[in-house]
Structures are given as structure tokens and as C-alpha cells.
Scaffold this active site. Structure first.
Site, short mmCIF file in Angstrom:
data_model
loop_
_atom_site.label_atom_id
_atom_site.label_comp_id
_atom_site.label_asym_id
_atom_site.label_seq_id
_atom_site.Cartn_x
_atom_site.Cartn_y
_atom_site.Cartn_z
N GLU A 219 0.24 -1.17 5.93
CA GLU A 219 1.35 -0.63 6.72
C GLU A 219 1.22 0.87 6.92
O GLU A 219 1.49 1.40 8.00
CB GLU A 219 2.68 -0.95 6.05
CG GLU A 219 3.90 -0.69 6.93
CD GLU A 219 4.41 0.74 6.89
OE1 GLU A 219 5.16 1.13 7.80
OE2 GLU A 219 4.04 1.49 5.94
N ASP B 285 0.82 -1.21 0.00
CA ASP B 285 0.00 0.00 0.00
C ASP B 285 0.86 1.26 0.00
O ASP B 285 2.04 1.25 0.36
CB ASP B 285 -0.95 0.01 1.20
CG ASP B 285 -0.21 -0.03 2.54
OD1 ASP B 285 0.81 -0.75 2.64
OD2 ASP B 285 -0.64 0.66 3.48
#
Length: 390
Positions: A144, A82
């Protein structure tokens, strides 16, 4: 042979990087993160790796990857798919190369690292280095950038019992690796009061803003620079209008700690402050907590760092290490007693900004370093007498 094989793939690496950067994959854009995951899954499966998918509803799915011939891998490698950028960013700022740098959303944090890892492993497979490519267990997570709340347990479970953890956040802008990180967490403090017209009937109101002001002052007093504990009320909001006694107020609290035991200490102090109201009639709600514990630079970490530095010296890449206050998934591997080094991705800068960039000369260089480190760690073990304290 390994170096030549990796450097020969430079154009192939750039093509994959361009494809990944041009795919939006913000943490809250599940479709985009899953597109990155699908892309990588196909590539790893063609190499003979087994890809287990951990399905998620609100964020992208996580991938757990190991070679089909793997028995007991001793290295866990963690990277995230991400980014922080919203949908449409890739179209507005697509992958570009200017001089010795590549630009684009997520190019250094951490799509270049994803390409580096895949290239390192694919090269080891092509060279028949079974001892190395069967010795890794990979986690590619999808949240994350928003705290790894969903993937934390996945990372800890896979890391448990491993000897080494390699975290693929980018290297610092001077090329240094990260051997220690501060821990921390976030809290949301919500205060409920009672609305009333401040001119006509102020006596009927109960100000949530007034109550939260008392709390903010007490929370800020928890700061201790000397002890390495920081509490910052970074965002506040509340109220309805200037002439209305505020019925609601909210504060976002960021906490940073240096030593693991400080987590329980600061959590207890915050909860005590927020346990009862200062102003009668207000109600208080506190959510959140300590999410990441510090990455500790201890004897096992130093031993792992030494191996990496020796590999760097062999290939002409001097390796320094630093401590940083930022958080990463390194906290989760460190918290389950695995020697952890972070910053093993390529070198770049401007992460999370419109100027995010990758230093192109380090792309193949750090890929080669990563492959050599995997080789080295597949041939040695940590000293059994070394202590690991968290």
C-alpha cells in the site's frame, strides 16, 4: 459483554502490537512483511479462518482471509502490512510507551489497526456471534505504501459485489473518519539527448535538461485549483557535469484529481505534452498513469456513514467525517461500486515520521467500535434504490 471482553484484552493487544512494531516491514523488505503476514496468518487460522496467500516475488505476499463457515460475506475489510521504514528502524526505534501514547515505526500506520481487527474478530468468535464473524472478507496487502500496484487487482476482485468496505487506515488526529479521498497517479518522464563538452563542442550536444524544462512548464500549466486537478513536478534530475551538455534528464510527476472523469482528462493532457519533443534530436519516454480514482461521498457512502455514526453514538464515541487529498486502498473498493468508509483504525499521528504515535485510550475504544460496526452491518442492508455513481 462485547465491550468488557475487548477491554479485558488490552494488555494482550499491546503485547501483539509490540511484537509487530518491532518487526521491520518496509514495503521493499519482503522478508519482514512476510514475517508479519505469517504472524497474523497463524493467529487467524487458530480462530477457524481460512487464509489464502497471494504469493509475490518483489513485495510481501498478500493475505485473503475468511472464516471457514463463511458463505457470502457482505463486508470487505482492507488493511496493509507494510510500512515506509527501512530495515533497521525497529532496532533503532523499538516500541515504547510514554504516558498515554505508544511510539514506534508503523505503530499507527497501520499495525495498531491490524491488532484492532484481529481482536475485534477474535472476540466475536469467542462470543459465538457467527452472523458477524462469517460476514467479513479480509484483505491484508503488502504494498500500500508504494501504490498497491500488485495488490490493486486482488482488492478489486475480493471487493466486487460486496455491500460495504471498511478501510483500516488510522482515524484522523481528531478522531474523524474519511468519507472521501482524492484520486491520483504518478508518472516518470525521461528525456534522452546527446552529451558533448559545453566549452569545446557545444554544437555537437543535444540538451535533455533543456527539453525537459519545456515539458515541466507545460505540465505545471495543467493545474486547476478551481476544478480540483493538481499536477506537480516534484523531482527532477539529470546531467553529468556542469561542463557537459546533458544526455539525460528525468522528472517525477504527481497528479491529484477530485472527480473520476478527470482521470482520463488529465492523462490525455499529460500524454499530449510528452508526445513529441520541442528540441530536435531528443527522445521522450513517459511511464506511469492514474492509479487511484477518487473515493466519492455519495448516497451509499452516506448511508454507511450513518450506520457507523449511530453505532458511535450508542457507545459514546462521536463520529465526524472529513475528506482528504491523500490516497489509500479505499479508492479500489470505491471504484467497484462498494460503499466505502476509511479511517476506521485507532487515533494517532506523525505517520511516516520518527514521531509516529498511537493514542492509547483509543486503541480498545476503536476496536470496540469496529466490532460493533461489523455487528450492525451484518444485520442490515444498503437501500436498493440508492445510486452509486463514480
Amino acid at each position: 459483554m462485547l465491550k468488557e471482553a475487548i477491554y479485558a484484552k488490552e494488555q494482550e493487544m499491546l503485547q501483539l502490537l509490540e511484537r509487530m512494531v518491532n518487526q521491520d516491514s518496509g514495503s521493499k523488505y519482503k522478508k519482514g512483511v512476510d514475517a508479519i503476514g505469517h504472524m497474523l496468518r497463524q493467529k487467524y487460522e487458530k480462530l477457524g479462518f481460512i487464509v489464502d496467500v497471494v504469493n509475490e516475488v518483489e513485495v510481501g505476499n498478500h493475505l485473503i482471509i475468511r472464516h471457514k463457515e463463511t458463505v457470502r460475506p457482505r463486508i470487505v475489510i482492507v488493511g496493509h502490512m507494510d510500512t515506509v521504514f527501512p530495515v533497521g528502524t525497529a532496532q533503532d526505534r523499538p516500541f515504547t510507551i510514554k504516558g498515554s501514547r505508544a511510539y514506534g515505526p508503523g505503530v499507527i500506520d497501520m499495525k495498531a489497526s491490524q491488532v484492532a481487527l484481529f481482536t475485534a474478530l477474535s472476540t466475536l468468535v469467542e462470543l459465538g456471534d457467527k452472523e458477524s464473524y462469517t460476514n467479513v472478507h479480509i484483505i491484508l496487502n503488502s504494498d500500500e505504501e508504494i501504490g498497491s500496484h500488485r495488490s490493486k487487482i486482488v482488492i478489486e476482485n475480493v471487493a466486487l459485489g460486496k455491500d460495504y468496505a471498511l478501510i483500516l487506515e488510522p482515524a484522523r488526529d481528531n478522531g474523524a473518519l474519511v468519507s472521501a479521498r482524492r484520486g491520483g497517479g504518478t508518472y516518470i518522464l525521461r528525456v534522452y539527448g546527446k552529451a558533448a563538452h559545453s566549452g569545446i563542442a557545444p554544437q555537437d550536444g543535444i540538451s535533455a535538461i533543456e527539453e525537459i524544462s519545456y515539458k515541466i512548464i507545460e505540465l505545471q500549466k495543467l493545474n486547476s485549483q478551481q476544478e480540483g486537478m493538481n499536477v506537480n513536478v516534484g523531482l527532477i534530475r539529470g546531467g553529468e557535469a556542469a561542463n557537459v551538455v546533458s544526455p539525460y534528464a528525468e522528472a517525477s510527476i504527481d497528479v491529484r484529481i477530485t472527480r473520476p472523469e478527470q482521470g482520463a482528462e488529465i492523462d490525455k493532457a499529460i500524454r499530449k505534452i510528452c508526445s513529441k519533443p520541442h528540441i530536435k534530436g531528443t527522445n521522450i519516454e513517459l511511464v506511469g498513469g492514474i492509479n487511484r480514482y477518487p473515493v466519492v461521498k455519495n448516497e451509499k457512502t452516506l448511508d454507511l456513514l450513518t450506520h457507523i455514526q449511530e453505532v458511535g453514538a450508542e457507545i459514546g464515541v462521536p463520529i465526524q467525517d472529513v475528506a482528504t487529498g491523500g490516497g489509500s486502498d479505499a479508492s479500489f473498493t470505491s471504484s467497484v461500486h462498494v460503499a466505502t468508509i476509511d479511517g476506521l483504525g485507532p487515533v494517532g499521528g506523525g505517520a511516516h515520521s520518527v514521531d509516529e504515535y498511537l493514542e492509547l485510550p483509543t486503541f480498545t475504544e476503536r476496536t470496540y467500535l469496529l466490532a460493533k460496526v461489523i455487528q450492525r452491518l451484518s444485520q442490515v442492508r444498503l437501500h436498493p434504490d440508492l445510486e452509486y455513481t463514480i
